[in-house]
Design a protein around this motif. Structure first.
Motif, short mmCIF file in Angstrom:
data_model
loop_
_atom_site.label_atom_id
_atom_site.label_comp_id
_atom_site.label_asym_id
_atom_site.label_seq_id
_atom_site.Cartn_x
_atom_site.Cartn_y
_atom_site.Cartn_z
N LYS A 99 -10.68 16.75 9.68
CA LYS A 99 -9.42 17.49 9.81
C LYS A 99 -8.93 17.51 11.25
CE LYS A 99 -9.93 20.69 5.89
NZ LYS A 99 -10.11 22.12 5.50
N SER A 100 -9.88 17.56 12.20
CA SER A 100 -9.48 17.58 13.61
C SER A 100 -8.82 16.28 14.05
CB SER A 100 -10.71 17.86 14.49
OG SER A 100 -11.59 16.74 14.54
N PHE A 101 -9.02 15.22 13.26
CA PHE A 101 -8.37 13.94 13.54
C PHE A 101 -7.05 13.79 12.80
CE2 PHE A 101 -13.01 12.50 13.90
CZ PHE A 101 -13.04 12.72 15.27
N GLY A 102 -6.58 14.89 12.17
CA GLY A 102 -5.30 14.84 11.47
C GLY A 102 -5.40 14.32 10.05
N VAL A 103 -6.59 14.39 9.48
CA VAL A 103 -6.83 13.84 8.14
C VAL A 103 -6.81 14.98 7.12
CG1 VAL A 103 -8.55 12.69 6.68
CG2 VAL A 103 -8.16 11.90 9.02
N ASP A 104 -6.30 14.70 5.95
CA ASP A 104 -6.36 15.64 4.83
C ASP A 104 -7.76 15.51 4.21
OD1 ASP A 104 -6.10 17.16 2.58
OD2 ASP A 104 -4.36 16.09 1.77
N ALA A 105 -8.69 16.33 4.70
CA ALA A 105 -10.09 16.21 4.29
C ALA A 105 -10.49 17.40 3.44
CB ALA A 105 -10.99 16.11 5.51
#
Length: 704
Positions: free
Chosen positions: A207-213
């Motif tokens: 999520k910190s990388f901008g991913v919908d996790a």
């Protein structure tokens, strides 16, 4: 220097001292600064090593079948010994390394001493790596970050196979180290990324990388989640970076994909596919191979033959470059992935963490600053024992520490009154392991340690075939007896150079089959008749890949020079008569042009005997590998795989059996050292030269 090794037999992970490896043509010698432990691949190897024999067998059923086949041909005890020896051979761990070049091999053009580079080198203070598996580190990228390059390229290759376009939705299943690198790279491609894992810590990192996790272990139906996020269309592509025995990730990938979606397997999963899931959507499924095009291609990796960029844009080396560029541009951030750091001396603690802490992601090893820039005798040679020979013992130096040396030759030497002084291997690892097993005094990576040692009077050569002639000549020039595993040499020019050396020392080629008890029994029976013999030697050689080094004319000499020479020598020995003519023909198959492994060699001898060697690689494993039939004076001898000899028509002989296959390895090496004691050659030198020339006659005809 030190290196991390994994023993697959007892499960031990060790940090061991080995000699500095030699730099070969086309290779670099790199002093490591940082390396990264692969939480997936290396944990799997360590866990495999710790498992018992039954668990190992269950994990590798294809190997079990090979073992069963070997039992049928070689017997139970030799197979057990071979399996134990193979498992006992240590495996270097690691494949993502950053360091500085301290030496370059002949032919290297892209690098120079002092360059900072990444490579797929192992966890060792010094690694030797082919030129095409290295890439320069850009300014501004730390060695710590660069060490993630090779692992990152595995994810990048999966992305390349996916062929994503701007705005597509790509699902990443599994957020281990490769998965977390993959989601960042996909974001840089302009993709919408959905990722899942069962570890909330890894989900938060994504999520910190901008991913919908999302956490797939919280009762979430990941298929429904993806469908809801794509307006019911499904994902354009799914990249599976998980490691599991279950086939669920593949099934879920199919269910969450849109029609004609792409599924790429980067990790390891079960592969029980549901046809309807793939059929109805016309899905494509592909397994990604490591770092990219060139992987496992001997011509690319070992010989440095690059693929033209106009035809293969992204090779494994160019994938390395792309990863480093992303780091340089701050589009790939590995710093949050580092969960543990250890000094290299603490490597065993790092592996304890790997197996005990399932949340570990990026484990970094940092290497001490040492001066390895000038390798000398103290770095290329390692003292293993401190024993002195008795006066009457032959003192032995062995060059080559591969499977034949470890599994066959040295066990055959164990019961003899000889003194094992120095063993040499180019990488150092095998030399130390084999040297300790067979009580050698020293292990080295420099063959000159054998030739310059006045105490050593006998040299054993078991290296690749293209080095045999060189080492034979060096041995004779150093006034040492020499035993060389076949062949003696690869060309007529090399043969003439050997002949030209004035020497008193013994030369023996490892034509072991003439020393088999079965061969000796045949020889004894044939001595009772003066009639010419008709002999048919059938060799069910088995297939070897076309890119294997033994098939390479320049390295292995091809299989006629490399192995069929055994059987020419066997027939020459049984006739006890010089070879008169040689005729050779090969099976015509345009798809296998250049291979010399389906041939018939016809020999005639001066006493009127004839012999045929059928050397065929197109048979079946269930058939005996070696069979000899001898027709003479109304009688027949039939030798089945050097296990059973049967006589037909012999008044005083019916059958001779040995408990297991006996091709004469032990008696052959015993005969060599008896010759060292007595000064009498076990194989007359003229016969060695004659058989070598007959082999050249055969390949000259085959090659036109």
């Amino acid at each position: 220097m030190k290196q991390v090794l994994q023993n697959l037999k007892n499960g031990e992970t060790e940090l061991v001292n080995i000699p500095t490896p030699a730099v070969k043509p086309g290779f670099l010698l790199i002093q490591s600064e940082t390396s990264v432990v692969s939480a997936g691949t290396e944990r799997m190897l360590v866990d495999f090593g710790k498992s018992n024999y039954i668990q190992k067998a269950r994990q590798q059923p294809e190997k079990v079948k090979q073992v069963i086949d070997k039992v049928k041909t070689d017997g139970l005890q030799p197979t057990i010994n071979a399996v134990k020896t193979k498992l006992d051979q240590p495996i270097p761990l690691g494949y993502s390394n950053a360091g500085r070049v301290i030496a370059v091999g002949k032919g290297v053009t892209q690098f120079k001493v002092g360059d900072r580079v990444v490579s797929n080198g192992s966890h060792a203070e010094i690694v030797t790596v082919p030129e095409n598996l290295c890439t320069k580190i850009p300014e501004g990228v730390s060695s710590e970050a660069a060490a993630f390059t090779v692992i990152g390229s595995i994810g990048l290759q999966g992305i390349r196979l996916t062929e994503p376009t701007l705005g597509e939705t790509v699902v990443v299943t599994g957020l281990g180290l490769i998965g977390l690198l993959t989601v960042q790279l996909l974001r840089a491609h302009g993709c919408k990324v959905i990722a899942s894992d069962f570890d909330q810590k890894k989900v938060e990192l994504a999520k910190s990388f901008g991913v919908d996790a999302v956490n797939a272990g919280n009762g979430l139906n990941i298929v429904d989640y993806v469908m809801s996020k794509t307006n019911g269309r499904g994902a354009d592509a799914v990249i599976i970076t998980a490691s599991t025995k279950s086939s669920d990730p593949v099934s879920q990938a199919a269910q969450m994909s849109r029609k004609r979606g792409r599924i790429i397997l980067v990790g390891v999963t079960g592969l029980e596919l549901n046809r309807s899931e793939f059929y109805e959507k016309e899905l494509s499924f592909q397994v990604s191979c490591s770092y990219g095009p060139g992987r496992y291609d001997v011509n690319y990796e070992e010989k440095g033959q690059d693929y033209p960029i106009s035809f293969v844009r992204w090779t494994e080396q160019r994938n390395f470059e792309a990863i480093l560029d992303m780091m340089s541009e701050r589009k790939l951030n590995v710093e949050p992935l580092i969960t543990h750091q250890f000094e290299f001396e603490e490597a065993i603690m790092a592996y304890n963490t790997l197996t005990e802490d399932k949340t570990a992601i990026g484990i970094v090893l940092n290497y001490p600053e040492k001066d390895f820039s000038s390798a000398d005798s103290s770095t290329v040679t390692l003292q293993l024992n401190d024993i002195r020979p008795t006066r009457e013992q032959p003192v032995v130096g062995v060059i080559g520490a591969g499977n034949y040396t470890n599994q066959t030759l040295l066990p055959a030497m164990s019961g003899l009154n000889i003194f094992n002084k120095t063993i040499v291997s180019s990488g150092g690892t095998n030399g130390v392991h084999v040297g300790k097993r067979f009580n050698f005094i020293k292990a080295s990576t420099n063959a000159d340690d054998v030739f310059s040692d006045e105490q050593i009077n006998s040299v054993i050569i078991t290296t690749r075939h293209n080095s045999h002639a060189y080492y034979v000549k060096k041995s004779l020039e150093a006034k040492k007896h020499v035993f060389v595993e076949k062949p003696l040499c690869l060309t007529r020019d090399e043969l003439e150079e050997i002949k030209a050396i004035d020497h008193e020392q013994l030369i023996m080629v490892g034509f072991n089959r003439r020393f088999s008890p079965h061969t000796q029994q045949i020889k004894k029976l044939l001595e009772t008749t003066s009639k010419p013999k008709a002999m048919v030697m059938t060799v069910n050689a088995g297939m070897i890949p076309a890119d294997h080094w033994t098939q390479d004319i320049e390295v292995g000499g091809g299989r006629v020079i490399g192995e069929a020479c055994h059987f020419i020598d066997l027939l020459r020995y049984l006739t006890d008569s010089p070879i008169k003519t040689v005729q050779a023909i090969s099976l015509s198959d345009p798809s296998e042009e250049g291979l010399e492994d389906k041939v018939t060699i016809q020999l005639s001898f001066e006493d009127g005997s004839i012999g045929t060697v059928h050397y065929f690689a197109n048979g079946h494993k269930s058939f005996p590998k070696e069979r000899l039939d001898v027709f003479v004076g109304g009688k027949i001898l039939e030798l089945d795989n050097f296990k059973t000899l049967t006589g037909y028509g012999w008044s005083n002989f019916n059958k001779f059996k040995t408990k297991s296959q006996d091709k004469g390895h032990a008696k052959g090496i015993e005969a060599f050292f008896s010759g060292v004691y007595s000064g009498k050659a076990p194989i007359p030198l003229n016969e060695i030269y004659e058989v070598t020339e007959a082999t050249f006659d055969a390949v000259d005809q085959l090659r036109g």
